[in-house]
Scaffold this motif. Structure first.
Motif, short mmCIF file in Angstrom:
data_model
loop_
_atom_site.label_atom_id
_atom_site.label_comp_id
_atom_site.label_asym_id
_atom_site.label_seq_id
_atom_site.Cartn_x
_atom_site.Cartn_y
_atom_site.Cartn_z
N ARG A 1 -7.83 14.00 -1.48
CA ARG A 1 -8.85 14.95 -1.95
C ARG A 1 -9.55 14.41 -3.19
N ALA A 2 -8.78 13.82 -4.12
CA ALA A 2 -9.38 13.27 -5.34
C ALA A 2 -10.34 12.12 -5.01
N MET A 3 -9.93 11.24 -4.09
CA MET A 3 -10.78 10.11 -3.72
C MET A 3 -12.07 10.59 -3.04
N PHE A 4 -11.93 11.52 -2.08
CA PHE A 4 -13.13 12.02 -1.38
C PHE A 4 -14.04 12.80 -2.33
N PRO B 1 -10.20 7.12 -8.12
CA PRO B 1 -8.76 7.40 -8.23
C PRO B 1 -8.01 7.06 -6.94
N GLY B 2 -6.73 6.78 -7.10
CA GLY B 2 -5.85 6.51 -5.97
C GLY B 2 -4.41 6.60 -6.46
N PRO B 3 -3.46 6.49 -5.54
CA PRO B 3 -2.06 6.59 -5.97
C PRO B 3 -1.63 5.39 -6.80
N GLU B 4 -0.64 5.58 -7.63
CA GLU B 4 -0.10 4.49 -8.44
C GLU B 4 0.36 3.36 -7.53
N GLY B 5 -0.04 2.13 -7.88
CA GLY B 5 0.35 0.96 -7.10
C GLY B 5 -0.60 0.59 -5.97
N ALA B 6 -1.63 1.41 -5.75
CA ALA B 6 -2.60 1.09 -4.70
C ALA B 6 -3.39 -0.16 -5.10
N ALA B 7 -3.74 -0.95 -4.11
CA ALA B 7 -4.50 -2.18 -4.36
C ALA B 7 -5.86 -1.84 -4.97
N GLN B 8 -6.31 -2.70 -5.86
CA GLN B 8 -7.64 -2.58 -6.47
C GLN B 8 -8.49 -3.74 -5.96
N TYR B 9 -9.64 -3.44 -5.41
CA TYR B 9 -10.54 -4.47 -4.89
C TYR B 9 -11.83 -4.44 -5.69
N PRO B 10 -12.49 -5.58 -5.83
CA PRO B 10 -13.79 -5.56 -6.50
C PRO B 10 -14.82 -4.83 -5.65
N VAL B 11 -15.77 -4.21 -6.31
CA VAL B 11 -16.92 -3.62 -5.62
C VAL B 11 -17.97 -4.72 -5.58
N LEU B 12 -18.45 -5.03 -4.39
CA LEU B 12 -19.39 -6.14 -4.21
C LEU B 12 -20.82 -5.65 -4.19
N PHE C 1 -14.34 12.26 -5.57
CA PHE C 1 -14.96 11.24 -6.43
C PHE C 1 -16.12 10.57 -5.70
N MET C 2 -15.87 10.08 -4.48
CA MET C 2 -16.91 9.39 -3.72
C MET C 2 -18.07 10.33 -3.39
N GLY C 3 -17.76 11.58 -3.08
CA GLY C 3 -18.81 12.56 -2.83
C GLY C 3 -19.68 12.79 -4.06
N ALA C 4 -19.05 12.85 -5.23
CA ALA C 4 -19.80 13.04 -6.48
C ALA C 4 -20.70 11.84 -6.76
N VAL C 5 -20.19 10.62 -6.52
CA VAL C 5 -21.02 9.43 -6.70
C VAL C 5 -22.24 9.51 -5.79
N SER C 6 -22.03 9.80 -4.51
CA SER C 6 -23.14 9.86 -3.56
C SER C 6 -24.12 10.97 -3.91
N SER D 1 0.83 -1.20 0.00
CA SER D 1 0.00 0.00 0.00
C SER D 1 0.87 1.25 0.00
N PRO D 2 0.99 1.93 -1.16
CA PRO D 2 1.79 3.16 -1.19
C PRO D 2 1.11 4.27 -0.40
N ALA D 3 1.91 5.19 0.11
CA ALA D 3 1.35 6.32 0.86
C ALA D 3 0.48 7.18 -0.05
N TRP D 4 -0.61 7.65 0.50
CA TRP D 4 -1.49 8.56 -0.22
C TRP D 4 -1.07 9.99 0.10
N SER D 5 -1.04 10.83 -0.91
CA SER D 5 -0.77 12.26 -0.72
C SER D 5 -2.08 12.96 -0.38
N GLU D 6 -1.97 14.21 0.06
CA GLU D 6 -3.18 15.01 0.30
C GLU D 6 -3.99 15.13 -0.98
N GLN D 7 -3.29 15.27 -2.12
CA GLN D 7 -3.98 15.37 -3.41
C GLN D 7 -4.72 14.07 -3.72
N ASP D 8 -4.10 12.91 -3.45
CA ASP D 8 -4.76 11.62 -3.67
C ASP D 8 -6.03 11.52 -2.82
#
Length: 138
Positions: A34-37, A115-126, A39-44, A25-32
């Motif tokens: 913000r992008a994830m939150f 979105p997430g940092p390069e190398g972050a694990a990808q999990y299926p959405v169940l 994205f998830m906020g837009a979906v919701s 699990s690579p470290a997430w930056s503040e930018q990573d």
């Protein structure tokens, strides 16, 4: 029909989001983050606007979890997390009211592209239909 749409993660993923990388699990930056939150906020927000959102929440890290089971004497056995035998855990969820499995699958595919940092694990959405809502009834 109502569906539970689940995203997964690990304790290491939560730690990486806090800036502590590991081999998987690579470290997430503040930018990573913000992008994830964003994205998830837009979906919701989109799901709320379409009337499909019933509920949705992100969950705290597994280290803050607790498991309660019955011991041999019937008394509760309480364990704090994270649990060595657990890999992926529920990281967040949406309860959606969608017209079809195809529609909720479209939504899950969108969530999977978060979105997430390069190398972050990808999990299926169940996706799991909720009993008593038109499909999967017991």
């Amino acid at each position: 029909m109502k569906y539970l749409v689940m995203i997964q993660g690990t304790q290491a993923d939560y730690e990486a989001m806090g800036g502590k990388p590991s081999a998987h699990s690579p470290a997430w930056s503040e930018q990573d983050l913000r992008a994830m939150f964003a994205f998830m906020g837009a979906v919701s927000n989109d799901l709320a606007e379409s009337g499909e959102l019933v509920d949705g929440q992100g969950l705290t890290e597994p280290a803050r979890a607790r498991a309660v089971s019955a011991g041999p004497d019937g008394r509760p056995v309480i364990s704090d997390g994270p649990y060595a035998e657990t890999k992926e855990v529920l990281a967040g969820y949406w309860v959606l009211d969608c017209e079809s499995l195809e529609r909720v699958t479209e939504i899950a595919a969108r969530i999977a592209s978060c979105p997430g940092p390069e190398g972050a694990a990808q999990y299926p959405v169940l996706i799991r239909p909720l009993q008593g809502t038109g499909g999967g009834d017991a």
